[in-house]
Design an enzyme around this catalytic site. Structure first.
Site, PDB file in Angstrom:
ATOM      1  N   SER A 144      39.571  24.666  40.822  1.00 25.02           N
ATOM      2  CA  SER A 144      40.636  25.661  40.762  1.00 25.02           C
ATOM      3  C   SER A 144      41.175  25.844  42.167  1.00 25.02           C
ATOM      4  O   SER A 144      40.530  25.477  43.154  1.00 25.02           O
ATOM      5  CB  SER A 144      40.058  26.987  40.236  1.00 25.02           C
ATOM      6  OG  SER A 144      40.929  28.078  40.475  1.00 25.02           O
ATOM      7  N   TYR A 157      34.519  34.264  39.624  1.00 23.65           N
ATOM      8  CA  TYR A 157      35.200  33.010  39.314  1.00 23.65           C
ATOM      9  C   TYR A 157      35.414  32.182  40.577  1.00 23.65           C
ATOM     10  O   TYR A 157      35.130  30.979  40.597  1.00 23.65           O
ATOM     11  CB  TYR A 157      36.540  33.324  38.648  1.00 23.65           C
ATOM     12  CG  TYR A 157      37.346  32.123  38.229  1.00 23.65           C
ATOM     13  CD1 TYR A 157      37.033  31.419  37.066  1.00 23.65           C
ATOM     14  CD2 TYR A 157      38.433  31.696  38.981  1.00 23.65           C
ATOM     15  CE1 TYR A 157      37.785  30.321  36.669  1.00 23.65           C
ATOM     16  CE2 TYR A 157      39.192  30.598  38.590  1.00 23.65           C
ATOM     17  CZ  TYR A 157      38.861  29.919  37.433  1.00 23.65           C
ATOM     18  OH  TYR A 157      39.607  28.827  37.050  1.00 23.65           O
TER      19      TYR A 157
END
Length: 260
Positions: A144, A157
């Site tokens: 990501s 996250y």
């Protein structure tokens, strides 16, 4: 174009039932790969398999939790027996919990780490054992932009995806001698069903993404397929431990001036 041909290859895509996972799986299948799709939700898996089969792709589904190493080991053994081999592993399954760090329960933090980081380790280890024996394999971890950047309310996250970036580099370092390439894809902001409510003109986050992305748009799921095919194919046989960010240029810039 033979460099990109995946005919005769078997690709496992965790969480390949919707969104970006489905887009990448479809890309691999379009290049000739046979799909093994994992999910924790039977209804979603059934719907996804119907979609793949309607497209004419060969796809099989497996229900299990990638964080459960015992169950995962059983299902990987079944995949090996069913398909004869696993050539490509895409560690796509993941979750996010948007909670301010000061308010986040430790249990929630651990859950995100477990799914987004421990799960890819479990799957890579289980599949990697077979790849090492065959001296061939491709592992693609879905990282990501949060592997590089922080953001409000996603401490767990970002921690998991930063860890996944380093897991990618570490596995590449250990397994390169076995002719296994371990790389990652870092998607930017994409137009999916999850982002649909905020992808409207005038929504603050939509306006922020449009202004922050040099291309001036959200990514389309199919924008990921070429990178997935590339990293799964012989075209990337001397590329190892790299994260390719498919973000429309976000990480290349500090952004446009406010008055531009």
């Amino acid at each position: 174009m033979n460099l990109f041909d995946l005919s005769g290859k078997v690709a496992v895509v965790t969480g390949g039932t919707h969104g970006l996972g489905m887009a990448m799986a479809e890309g691999l299948a379009s290049a000739g790969a046979e799909l093994a799709i994992t999910s924790t939700t039977p209804s979603k898996l059934e719907e996804a398999l119907h979609y793949y089969h309607e497209k004419g792709y060969k796809a099989t589904g497996y229900i299990f939790d990638v964080t459960d190493e015992r169950e995962a080991a059983q299902k990987v053994a079944l995949m090996e027996a069913t398909h004869g081999k696993i050539d490509i592993l895409v560690n796509n399954a993941g979750i996010i919990k948007r909670i301010p760090a000061i308010e986040m329960e430790v249990e929630d933090f651990r859950k995100v780490i477990d799914v987004d980081l421990t799960g890819p380790f479990v799957m890579s280890q289980l599949v990697g054992k077979h790849m090492i024996k065959r001296r061939s394999g491709k592992i693609i971890n879905i990282c990501s932009m949060m592997s590089e950047l922080g953001r409000d309310n996603v401490a767990a996250y970002a921690s998991a995806k930063g860890g996944l970036k380093m897991l990618t580099k570490s596995l590449a370092t250990e397994w390169a001698k076995h002719n296994i390439q371990v790389n990652g894809i870092g998607p930017g902001y994409f137009a999916t069903s999850q982002t649909e409510p905020i992808r409207v003109d005038g929504h603050p986050f939509n306006d922020f993404i449009i202004s922050r992305t040099p291309e001036g748009r959200w990514g389309n799921p199919e924008d990921l397929t070429g990178t997935a095919i590339f990293l799964a194919s012989d075209a990337s046989r001397f590329i190892n431990g790299q994260i390719i960010y498919v973000d429309g240029g976000i990480l290349a810039t500090i952004g446009k001036p406010a008055n531009e």
